[in-house]
Write a protein that holds these residues in place. Sequence first.
Motif, PDB file in Angstrom:
ATOM      1  N   HIS A 168      19.139  50.307  50.381  1.00 23.77           N
ATOM      2  CA  HIS A 168      20.369  49.628  49.981  1.00 23.77           C
ATOM      3  C   HIS A 168      20.127  48.132  50.103  1.00 23.77           C
ATOM      4  CE1 HIS A 168      24.667  48.898  49.460  1.00 23.77           C
ATOM      5  NE2 HIS A 168      24.546  47.993  50.439  1.00 23.77           N
ATOM      6  N   PHE A 169      20.312  47.390  49.005  1.00 21.26           N
ATOM      7  CA  PHE A 169      20.029  45.949  48.967  1.00 21.26           C
ATOM      8  C   PHE A 169      21.267  45.185  48.554  1.00 21.26           C
ATOM      9  CE2 PHE A 169      18.783  42.204  46.448  1.00 21.26           C
ATOM     10  CZ  PHE A 169      18.084  41.487  47.415  1.00 21.26           C
ATOM     11  N   GLU A 170      21.611  44.160  49.332  1.00 16.30           N
ATOM     12  CA  GLU A 170      22.755  43.298  49.010  1.00 16.30           C
ATOM     13  C   GLU A 170      22.311  41.844  48.968  1.00 16.30           C
ATOM     14  OE1 GLU A 170      26.321  43.729  51.276  1.00 16.30           O
ATOM     15  OE2 GLU A 170      26.359  45.948  51.079  1.00 16.30           O
ATOM     16  N   ALA A 171      23.018  41.064  48.133  1.00 16.66           N
ATOM     17  CA  ALA A 171      22.888  39.601  48.110  1.00 16.66           C
ATOM     18  C   ALA A 171      24.243  39.045  48.513  1.00 16.66           C
ATOM     19  CB  ALA A 171      22.496  39.108  46.736  1.00 16.66           C
ATOM     20  N   ARG A 172      24.268  38.059  49.403  1.00 15.59           N
ATOM     21  CA  ARG A 172      25.518  37.550  49.962  1.00 15.59           C
ATOM     22  C   ARG A 172      25.538  36.023  50.002  1.00 15.59           C
ATOM     23  NH1 ARG A 172      26.001  41.320  55.430  1.00 15.59           N
ATOM     24  NH2 ARG A 172      26.452  43.320  54.405  1.00 15.59           N
ATOM     25  N   THR A 173      26.745  35.478  50.097  1.00 21.56           N
ATOM     26  CA  THR A 173      26.905  34.040  50.311  1.00 21.56           C
ATOM     27  C   THR A 173      27.059  33.722  51.790  1.00 21.56           C
ATOM     28  OG1 THR A 173      29.292  34.226  49.995  1.00 21.56           O
ATOM     29  CG2 THR A 173      27.955  33.708  48.051  1.00 21.56           C
ATOM     30  N   ALA A 174      27.212  34.757  52.611  1.00 19.62           N
ATOM     31  CA  ALA A 174      27.339  34.627  54.066  1.00 19.62           C
ATOM     32  C   ALA A 174      26.698  35.858  54.690  1.00 19.62           C
ATOM     33  CB  ALA A 174      28.797  34.507  54.467  1.00 19.62           C
ATOM     34  N   PRO A 175      26.431  35.826  55.999  1.00 11.72           N
ATOM     35  CA  PRO A 175      25.754  36.969  56.614  1.00 11.72           C
ATOM     36  C   PRO A 175      26.649  38.192  56.811  1.00 11.72           C
ATOM     37  CG  PRO A 175      26.240  35.331  58.286  1.00 11.72           C
ATOM     38  CD  PRO A 175      26.615  34.724  56.970  1.00 11.72           C
ATOM     39  N   THR A 176      27.927  38.045  56.618  1.00 11.81           N
ATOM     40  CA  THR A 176      28.877  39.109  56.953  1.00 11.81           C
ATOM     41  C   THR A 176      29.250  39.977  55.754  1.00 11.81           C
ATOM     42  OG1 THR A 176      30.680  37.548  56.574  1.00 11.81           O
ATOM     43  CG2 THR A 176      29.890  37.780  58.837  1.00 11.81           C
ATOM     44  N   TYR A 177      29.721  41.125  56.063  1.00 12.04           N
ATOM     45  CA  TYR A 177      30.168  42.068  55.046  1.00 12.04           C
ATOM     46  C   TYR A 177      31.323  41.455  54.248  1.00 12.04           C
ATOM     47  CZ  TYR A 177      32.345  46.288  53.100  1.00 12.04           C
ATOM     48  OH  TYR A 177      32.901  47.240  52.266  1.00 12.04           O
ATOM     49  N   GLY A 178      31.355  41.722  52.952  1.00 16.32           N
ATOM     50  CA  GLY A 178      32.441  41.240  52.105  1.00 16.32           C
ATOM     51  C   GLY A 178      32.107  39.964  51.342  1.00 16.32           C
ATOM     52  N   SER A 179      30.974  39.326  51.631  1.00 15.37           N
ATOM     53  CA  SER A 179      30.589  38.091  50.916  1.00 15.37           C
ATOM     54  C   SER A 179      29.541  38.393  49.840  1.00 15.37           C
ATOM     55  CB  SER A 179      30.039  37.054  51.899  1.00 15.37           C
ATOM     56  OG  SER A 179      28.866  37.539  52.530  1.00 15.37           O
ATOM     57  N   ASP A 180      29.524  39.651  49.395  1.00 16.02           N
ATOM     58  CA  ASP A 180      28.481  40.095  48.472  1.00 16.02           C
ATOM     59  C   ASP A 180      28.641  39.492  47.077  1.00 16.02           C
ATOM     60  OD1 ASP A 180      30.674  42.333  48.985  1.00 16.02           O
ATOM     61  OD2 ASP A 180      30.100  42.435  46.840  1.00 16.02           O
ATOM     62  N   ILE A 181      27.517  39.343  46.411  1.00 17.70           N
ATOM     63  CA  ILE A 181      27.457  38.929  45.004  1.00 17.70           C
ATOM     64  C   ILE A 181      26.562  39.922  44.275  1.00 17.70           C
ATOM     65  CG2 ILE A 181      27.882  36.467  45.447  1.00 17.70           C
ATOM     66  CD1 ILE A 181      24.875  35.994  45.352  1.00 17.70           C
ATOM     67  N   ASP A 182      26.541  39.872  42.952  1.00 16.52           N
ATOM     68  CA  ASP A 182      25.746  40.823  42.165  1.00 16.52           C
ATOM     69  C   ASP A 182      24.253  40.654  42.486  1.00 16.52           C
ATOM     70  OD1 ASP A 182      24.452  42.358  40.298  1.00 16.52           O
ATOM     71  OD2 ASP A 182      25.622  41.631  38.593  1.00 16.52           O
ATOM     72  N   PRO A 183      23.630  41.663  43.119  1.00 11.41           N
ATOM     73  CA  PRO A 183      22.223  41.530  43.514  1.00 11.41           C
ATOM     74  C   PRO A 183      21.271  41.444  42.329  1.00 11.41           C
ATOM     75  CG  PRO A 183      23.286  43.337  44.667  1.00 11.41           C
ATOM     76  CD  PRO A 183      24.205  42.930  43.554  1.00 11.41           C
ATOM     77  N   VAL A 184      21.568  42.179  41.262  1.00  9.32           N
ATOM     78  CA  VAL A 184      20.689  42.148  40.090  1.00  9.32           C
ATOM     79  C   VAL A 184      20.727  40.772  39.432  1.00  9.32           C
ATOM     80  CG1 VAL A 184      20.291  43.085  37.780  1.00  9.32           C
ATOM     81  CG2 VAL A 184      20.827  44.628  39.682  1.00  9.32           C
ATOM     82  N   ALA A 185      21.937  40.222  39.252  1.00  9.01           N
ATOM     83  CA  ALA A 185      22.060  38.879  38.686  1.00  9.01           C
ATOM     84  C   ALA A 185      21.383  37.848  39.580  1.00  9.01           C
ATOM     85  CB  ALA A 185      23.531  38.532  38.490  1.00  9.01           C
ATOM     86  N   TYR A 186      21.511  38.038  40.885  1.00 10.75           N
ATOM     87  CA  TYR A 186      20.891  37.128  41.862  1.00 10.75           C
ATOM     88  C   TYR A 186      19.371  37.130  41.697  1.00 10.75           C
ATOM     89  CZ  TYR A 186      19.323  35.564  46.523  1.00 10.75           C
ATOM     90  OH  TYR A 186      18.708  34.927  47.578  1.00 10.75           O
ATOM     91  N   LEU A 187      18.781  38.317  41.630  1.00 15.48           N
ATOM     92  CA  LEU A 187      17.323  38.417  41.498  1.00 15.48           C
ATOM     93  C   LEU A 187      16.851  37.877  40.150  1.00 15.48           C
ATOM     94  CD1 LEU A 187      16.684  41.919  43.128  1.00 15.48           C
ATOM     95  CD2 LEU A 187      16.126  39.666  44.080  1.00 15.48           C
ATOM     96  N   ARG A 188      17.569  38.215  39.099  1.00 19.27           N
ATOM     97  CA  ARG A 188      17.169  37.749  37.754  1.00 19.27           C
ATOM     98  C   ARG A 188      17.274  36.229  37.658  1.00 19.27           C
ATOM     99  NH1 ARG A 188      20.138  42.466  34.032  1.00 19.27           N
ATOM    100  NH2 ARG A 188      18.519  44.052  34.381  1.00 19.27           N
ATOM    101  N   ALA A 189      18.265  35.657  38.329  1.00 13.05           N
ATOM    102  CA  ALA A 189      18.413  34.184  38.328  1.00 13.05           C
ATOM    103  C   ALA A 189      17.216  33.498  38.978  1.00 13.05           C
ATOM    104  CB  ALA A 189      19.691  33.780  39.039  1.00 13.05           C
ATOM    105  N   HIS A 190      16.506  34.229  39.818  1.00 11.91           N
ATOM    106  CA  HIS A 190      15.327  33.701  40.502  1.00 11.91           C
ATOM    107  C   HIS A 190      14.039  34.216  39.878  1.00 11.91           C
ATOM    108  CE1 HIS A 190      18.415  32.829  43.587  1.00 11.91           C
ATOM    109  NE2 HIS A 190      17.633  31.792  43.853  1.00 11.91           N
ATOM    110  N   GLY A 191      14.122  34.731  38.671  1.00  6.29           N
ATOM    111  CA  GLY A 191      12.909  35.106  37.947  1.00  6.29           C
ATOM    112  C   GLY A 191      12.379  36.494  38.205  1.00  6.29           C
ATOM    113  N   VAL A 192      13.146  37.359  38.887  1.00  5.91           N
ATOM    114  CA  VAL A 192      12.684  38.707  39.175  1.00  5.91           C
ATOM    115  C   VAL A 192      13.176  39.638  38.066  1.00  5.91           C
ATOM    116  CG1 VAL A 192      12.709  40.623  40.812  1.00  5.91           C
ATOM    117  CG2 VAL A 192      12.753  38.255  41.631  1.00  5.91           C
ATOM    118  N   ASP A 193      12.250  40.389  37.491  1.00  6.65           N
ATOM    119  CA  ASP A 193      12.595  41.337  36.426  1.00  6.65           C
ATOM    120  C   ASP A 193      13.062  42.647  37.039  1.00  6.65           C
ATOM    121  OD1 ASP A 193      12.915  42.618  34.050  1.00  6.65           O
ATOM    122  OD2 ASP A 193      10.751  42.928  33.668  1.00  6.65           O
ATOM    123  N   VAL A 194      14.373  42.881  36.993  1.00  9.08           N
ATOM    124  CA  VAL A 194      14.964  44.086  37.585  1.00  9.08           C
ATOM    125  C   VAL A 194      15.595  44.907  36.483  1.00  9.08           C
ATOM    126  CG1 VAL A 194      16.602  45.003  39.267  1.00  9.08           C
ATOM    127  CG2 VAL A 194      15.401  42.837  39.718  1.00  9.08           C
TER     128      VAL A 194
END
Length: 265
Positions: A239-265
Motif C-alpha cells: 500500500h503506497f500513499e503520497a501526502r502533504t503531511a505525515p499524518t493520515y488524511g493529507s493524501d494526494i493522488d500517488p500516481v499523479a505524484y509519481l508521474r509528475a516526477h518522471g516515474v512511468d506508472v
Amino acid sequence: MASGKHRRPSRAVRVGANVAGIATLTAAGVVAGVAAPAFAAQGDDAHRGPEDTGLTQAVVMSDVMAGNVDAQAQTLRYSADESAAIQQAQVLAQHQAAEAKKQADEAKRKAEAERKEQERAAREAERKRLGVYVSPIEGSYVSTSYKASSGLWSSGSHTGVDFHAETGTSVRSVAAGTVVEAGWGGAYGNNVVIKHNDGTYTQYGHLSSIDVSVGQTVTAGQQIGLSGATGNVTGPHLHFEARTAPTYGSDIDPVAYLRAHGVDV
C-alpha cells in the motif's frame, strides 16, 4: 750636354719624397718627428745609405703603430662580438621566461576550469540524486487505484494505491529523504513514512519487515523493507500513499505524484 731636365733627382729630393709617402701611410706627426734628422743629414752625411738615416726608424715605428692599431681593432671586434652574444642570450632568456610563464598560466587556467567543471558535475549529480524518483516496487503495477470505493477502508475510499507484490518483494524509497516513521501503523500494519526534500511525504504499508529506522536518511531506490500482508489486508501487496503531511488524511493522488516526477506508472 742636355739640359737639367734629364738629370736624376738629388738624394735630398728622393729622401723628401720617401718621407712624404710614409707620412701618408702613418699617423700625422709620427714621421714628422722621426724624419727630421734625415733632412739634417743631407749636409755631412750625404753619402750614407737610407739605413743610416731616420727613415728606417720611421718605417719600423710605423709598422709597430699599425700592429697596435690592428690589435686594438681586433680587441674591439671581440668585445663587440661578446656584447652581441650576451645581448642575444639575454633576449633568449627573456623569451624562454615569457614562454614558461605563458605555459604555467595556461596550465593554471586549465586546472581551474577542470576544478570548476568537476564541482559543477558533482552539484549536478547531487541534484539528480536528490531529485530522482523511482517506482516503490520495480517492475510492478497498480492493482487497486486511488479513491477506489470499498467497505474495507474506514474512510470509504482508498487513500493510496496498491502495487502488486508477493511477500518478500523489495520495497524502495521513491526518492531521497528522511524516515519520520518506521514501525507498526495499525491498519497499515508494518509501515514506513518518509519526508522528501520537496516537503512531501510517502507511506509504505503492510510490510513483512522494515530495514530502516526513524531519523535515517535514504536515497532514491534504497530498500526500506519487504512487502507482506500485515495489518488490514486480504493478501500480500504494497500500500503506497503520497501526502502533504505525515499524518493520515493529507493524501494526494500517488500516481499523479509519481508521474509528475518522471516515474512511468
